[in-house]
Design a protein around this motif. Sequence first.
Motif, PDB file in Angstrom:
ATOM      1  N   ASP A  72       1.023  -1.079   0.291  1.00  0.00           N
ATOM      2  CA  ASP A  72       0.136   0.281   0.241  1.00  0.00           C
ATOM      3  C   ASP A  72       0.584   1.169  -0.079  1.00  0.00           C
TER       4      ASP A  72
ATOM      5  N   GLU B  82       0.190   4.294  -0.232  1.00  0.00           N
ATOM      6  CA  GLU B  82       0.073   5.755   0.955  1.00  0.00           C
ATOM      7  C   GLU B  82      -0.059   5.483   2.614  1.00  0.00           C
ATOM      8  N   THR B  83       0.108   3.562   2.749  1.00  0.00           N
ATOM      9  CA  THR B  83       0.160   3.838   4.322  1.00  0.00           C
ATOM     10  C   THR B  83       1.728   2.549   4.432  1.00  0.00           C
TER      11      THR B  83
ATOM     12  N   PRO C  46       5.926  -0.991   7.671  1.00  0.00           N
ATOM     13  CA  PRO C  46       4.898   0.727   6.661  1.00  0.00           C
ATOM     14  C   PRO C  46       6.099   1.945   7.301  1.00  0.00           C
TER      15      PRO C  46
ATOM     16  N   TRP D 211       6.710   3.544   3.540  1.00  0.00           N
ATOM     17  CA  TRP D 211       6.603   5.012   3.556  1.00  0.00           C
ATOM     18  C   TRP D 211       6.731   5.820   3.273  1.00  0.00           C
TER      19      TRP D 211
END
Length: 805
Positions: free
Chosen positions: A648, A650-651, A774, A778
């Motif tokens: 992901d 975005e995260t 994460p 990110w």
Amino acid sequence: MTATAEGPAREMGSPRKRSEDARLITGRTKWTDNMAPAGTLYVAFVRSPHAHARITGVNVEQAKSRPGVVGAFSGADFAAEQGSLPCAWVVTEDMKHPDHPPMAVDEVRYVGEPVACVVARDRYAAVDALEEIDVDYAPLPAVVDMEAAVADGADLVHEGLGTNTSYTWVFENGDVDAALRDAPVVLERRYVQQRLIPTAMEPRSVLCVPEGDEFTLYSATQIPHILRLMLATVTEIPEHRIRVVAPDVGGGFGSKLQVYGEEVLALLLARKLGRPVKWTESRSEGNMTVHHGRDQIQRLTLAAERDGRIRGLKVELLADMGAYLMLVTPGIPLLGAFMFNGIYKMDAYSFTCSGVFTTKTPTDAYRGAGRPEATFAIERLMDELADELGMDPIEVRRRNWIAHEEFPYDTIAGLTYDSGNYEAATDKALELFEYDKLRAEQADRRENHDPVQLGIGVSTFTEMCGLAPSRVLGSLSYGAGGWEHAAVRVLPSGKVEVVTGSSAHGQGHETAWAQITADRLGVPFEDVKVLHGDTAVSHKGMDTYGSRSLAVGGMALYSACDKVVDKARKVAAHLLEASEQDLEFEGGRFSVRGVQQEGRTLQEVALAAFAAHDLPDGVEPSLDSDATYDPGNFSFPHGTHLCAAEVDTETGMVRIRKYVAVDDVGKVVNPLIVEGQVHGGLAQGIAQALYEEAVYDEEGNLTTTTMADYLIPSAADLPPFTTDRTETPATSNPMGVKGVGEAGTIASTPAVVNAVVDALRPYGVHDVPMPCTPERVWRALRSESKPDTAEPGAGGGLGSAGGAQ
């Protein structure tokens, strides 16, 4: 139970459930911490809160007056008898090897180092009394960063050595400078193998029982035979006065391949007090003091042609030793020296490793021991090369790997790979993975700028298993051989006892060894009992580590079984009034070739040998046999692992969507055991890629001392695995077996990280330091550019040189 005329069913290759599991799973067995002989005393340790400090005073008097306390001691009380913990691998003649007292006397060099202890009638009284011990410290600078530690003017961990470099070890084959010079493609990368904490299900525990001038030491150890010898060496107690027992041991992964200070001190305390003495670590205590794994900085340079063919590889390592050299600490990164080339052909190779002292917990063997670090590096580089050339990662590998018809193959790192078929394992993995289908989905997601990108990671690997060839170990200055011993005792009733020098800690030896014995002797599986882990029962052995149990210990058993049959043949020939050369042995029965008669079962021969009423002249009344096996070469399992990961953007969250592992471990004794070993190995390798990291602050404090801080994945955090096998038997041993205990760990870490990086390549990301949390994903995304405008699936630009620590 008597064998039938047809003999028992074949056991080799049978997926028999493990016979030891009933007691292990229910806990109805002897763990070291379950044992408490009458009069047992309990030990607790005061441990240094400083990463580096001089000890200016220790006062234990107040602790002695606490209820239940029998004694309290400082390191000075044992200074004359505790010796120095051993290092058995002096890798260079000028290696710096400082003394390592089991309990610190003058100076502490990592948080958690023991400085004093309390002995009490129960463990709670011992722990409570620790509060009454006063230790005065004069803090010294912590040395945490390896690169800073080797810089000019660095603070020293051991002032008397004058340096923080323990050794520098070099291996070269071919002209690397020539291979790099004017190469069309040169990739330079820096990767960090983060420090890991082995987290066995059973914490360390030790119990020493004095019996006059003799001592029985029970320990949750992988190495009862080595531990016995080292205890005698350190304490100067005669070896034949020490018995070491490793009862059922709940996991090790290398962390119990060690001679720990607590084991030495338990022995010395038992001698001093004349009472059984026991210590069991807490989980947070273990995180600080069990030796750690990995912790390398890798600087890599790869030269290649534009068609993808590798010209040369240069490897420069800094390997963190921690504060001291433990049993095999300096040699662990050097095991990787022979594996950085992986399954690939190249013209030149150079490897340089410097072992560096820091004020951190010492490092040593952890599942794979040097091989995972090497495999990670070369498999990451292969993906980087594919990206640079705009090629498929599988195709780059095909252009460089050793073809199956080229075996046996002498590698650039000086090993001879005896057998393998990388094509077959890869083809099967690609089919199970549905590689083309996933690549098409990846292209669609990239074209549509999906916030959840799909990455595909590849790892085609091999490893050297069966850590054994004594001559090879000798050439590397290892302090012992690598042989293994086994004995087979045929009882008068026809039942069989197997004594093995391999000491199990969860691998299923009792089942697998009984299967081998049942097939070689033609007796029922249920009639075989396997004994191990006690130096009074198994008097010789080199123990368990390095995926050597089956390829070395199993082969010793195989040879001992054949000796039993040879002995029995003489007795059977006499009983059948036939020539030995005319006897056939099949399914546990001797018969005369071409003669229709009943023959004699092995059990009947064993009873006749025991009775000794009618034996041939010169034949002893026993079929018992033993054998020691020392292979001439390592074994080389291999495989292809493929990982599809959704990231992901975005995260930063990573989810493994599909994982396929196709391994080739040669002939298989028990498929269920192999499957379990692969699953466990995958869990540990994936854990390094995504979850685990031992973190120290600038002052040298370990900040991951509990399971709330040090992330161990549960079953819920791991994906389902699709596993399969191909089979190219080893030619280095008659059973054709290789090894499986470390394969999953070695292969899976680069497969997962390659998948994560592959998902992020359109965003200009070319590395995410492990673990790929994460937050790190990110941050990597936000430190790079926006999505590339290249066509989906095409190789991106060079981007980051990778791997900032």
